[in-house]
Write a protein that holds these residues in place. Sequence first.
Motif, mmCIF file in Angstrom:
data_model
loop_
_atom_site.group_PDB
_atom_site.id
_atom_site.type_symbol
_atom_site.label_atom_id
_atom_site.label_comp_id
_atom_site.label_asym_id
_atom_site.label_seq_id
_atom_site.Cartn_x
_atom_site.Cartn_y
_atom_site.Cartn_z
ATOM 1 N N PRO A 95 0.696 -1.079 -0.300
ATOM 2 C CA PRO A 95 -0.109 -0.095 -0.110
ATOM 3 C C PRO A 95 0.871 1.184 0.031
ATOM 4 C CG PRO A 95 -0.786 -1.115 1.727
ATOM 5 C CD PRO A 95 0.435 -2.194 1.399
ATOM 6 N N LEU A 96 2.605 1.095 0.911
ATOM 7 C CA LEU A 96 2.651 2.031 0.769
ATOM 8 C C LEU A 96 3.270 2.588 -0.478
ATOM 9 C CD1 LEU A 96 3.461 4.422 1.980
ATOM 10 C CD2 LEU A 96 5.793 3.286 3.807
ATOM 11 N N ARG A 98 1.556 1.853 -3.295
ATOM 12 C CA ARG A 98 0.968 2.467 -4.366
ATOM 13 C C ARG A 98 0.849 4.115 -3.859
ATOM 14 N NH1 ARG A 98 -1.073 -2.649 -3.274
ATOM 15 N NH2 ARG A 98 -3.066 -1.539 -1.628
ATOM 16 N N LEU A 99 0.869 4.519 -2.460
ATOM 17 C CA LEU A 99 0.901 5.934 -2.444
ATOM 18 C C LEU A 99 1.830 6.523 -3.311
ATOM 19 C CD1 LEU A 99 -0.364 7.621 -0.104
ATOM 20 C CD2 LEU A 99 0.338 7.316 1.860
ATOM 21 N N ARG A 114 -8.686 8.051 -6.482
ATOM 22 C CA ARG A 114 -8.072 7.953 -4.578
ATOM 23 C C ARG A 114 -7.486 6.975 -5.102
ATOM 24 N NH1 ARG A 114 -8.373 12.546 -6.270
ATOM 25 N NH2 ARG A 114 -10.364 14.319 -4.672
ATOM 26 N N PRO A 115 -6.094 6.404 -4.665
ATOM 27 C CA PRO A 115 -5.508 5.196 -3.849
ATOM 28 C C PRO A 115 -5.786 4.479 -2.605
ATOM 29 C CG PRO A 115 -4.015 6.651 -3.423
ATOM 30 C CD PRO A 115 -5.176 7.746 -3.780
ATOM 31 N N VAL A 117 -7.906 2.346 0.444
ATOM 32 C CA VAL A 117 -7.123 2.382 2.202
ATOM 33 C C VAL A 117 -6.740 1.460 2.261
ATOM 34 C CG1 VAL A 117 -7.822 3.215 4.355
ATOM 35 C CG2 VAL A 117 -8.107 4.811 2.405
ATOM 36 N N ILE A 127 -2.588 6.736 3.901
ATOM 37 C CA ILE A 127 -3.754 7.230 2.391
ATOM 38 C C ILE A 127 -4.877 7.385 3.124
ATOM 39 C CG2 ILE A 127 -4.124 5.300 1.078
ATOM 40 C CD1 ILE A 127 -2.557 3.599 1.428
ATOM 41 N N GLN A 128 -5.064 7.759 3.267
ATOM 42 C CA GLN A 128 -6.659 7.998 4.075
ATOM 43 C C GLN A 128 -6.629 9.834 4.446
ATOM 44 O OE1 GLN A 128 -9.623 7.890 3.961
ATOM 45 N NE2 GLN A 128 -9.889 9.421 4.060
ATOM 46 N N ASN A 131 -5.555 11.275 0.371
ATOM 47 C CA ASN A 131 -6.757 11.539 0.041
ATOM 48 C C ASN A 131 -7.530 12.887 0.293
ATOM 49 O OD1 ASN A 131 -5.978 9.010 -1.616
ATOM 50 N ND2 ASN A 131 -7.395 7.686 0.313
#
Length: 352
Positions: A95-96, A98-99, A114-115, A117, A127-128, A131
């Motif tokens: 996830p990081l 992708r962020l 948006r990416p 969460v 991530i939140q 966004n």
Amino acid sequence: MVDGRAIVGKIDNAVVVVRSGPPPSEPTRGRSPVSLFWRIFLLNAAVFTAATAFLIFAPITVPVSFMLPEALILGAGLVIMLTANAVLLRVGLAPLRRLVKAMTTTDLLRPGPRPAVTGHAGIADLIQTFNTMLDRLEAERALSTARALSAQEAERRRVAQELHDEVGQSLTAVLLELKRVKDHAPESMREELRQVQETTRDSLDEIRRIARRLRPGVLEELGLISALKALTSEVAGSARLTVQRKFDTDLPDLDDEAELVLYRVAQESITNTARHARANRLEVSLRRVGTGVLLRLRDDGVGLGDASEGAGMRGMRERALLVGADLSIAGHPTGGTEVRLHLPIRDRRAPR
């Protein structure tokens, strides 16, 4: 902060830069070339390797009968631990990654999804927050763009009014005076005065055309379709361009702001075609698509090539975002350039 190149926000005391253009091609100076994954992995690998070496070589823990098979077993265990560590780190940091990709590719002129969460609490919160920052920045940009475009339209109306009232009337008075002088002038001077009259008349016509482009009075008085017809007819006559028009008659009701955006995008596209495309033919259509409308302009010119977007195209994108429309500008497979503006109709209609 918005400066046309980057937008800067703060996430948990960390500075995040969201660029409003393409990402830089060169790495940032001073940034370590080792990624976060490799830093954690190498740190864990160093710890595991040190522990394994301690088990092998420490006299206190290694029995006298220690042989090669035991060393191989410990080495295999080390490899298994390192592999499991790498897999877990790769999954945990996905996830990081992708962020980070979203941070480097986000363009506020081309909003995208948006990416997602996902991830553990810390990464999910990051991530939140990112966004939420994007939502706030896009809202602030939309508000500032609306104010800037409103001021721009007001200035256009003022300049157009002054051109019509001041310069136009002055040139009209000059034409009348030239006619009076010509009627009383000797025959030898009448041809020269006639040429001056023609030059003055051409200048007056050009002033009127500029005033119409600055303030489309036909749009306010007769509506969008009539304004587009007048615009294409004027360009076709001055640029020797064959224009094919197709306008649906069952278009949904559009508010003044939406009509102005459609007109300005069409005006900029047609002007670019006449000035730069070296085209012979232009297709202009405005159709109803579902609950919205689709404006499409396609020419048979030289296309975009490697040219970067200028101020005109950026202005078109800002206007499209102002009314929630989707704008695409791309080369057509058969040649030329195609501009498509899809405007969904929302419950924001103002009484006309």
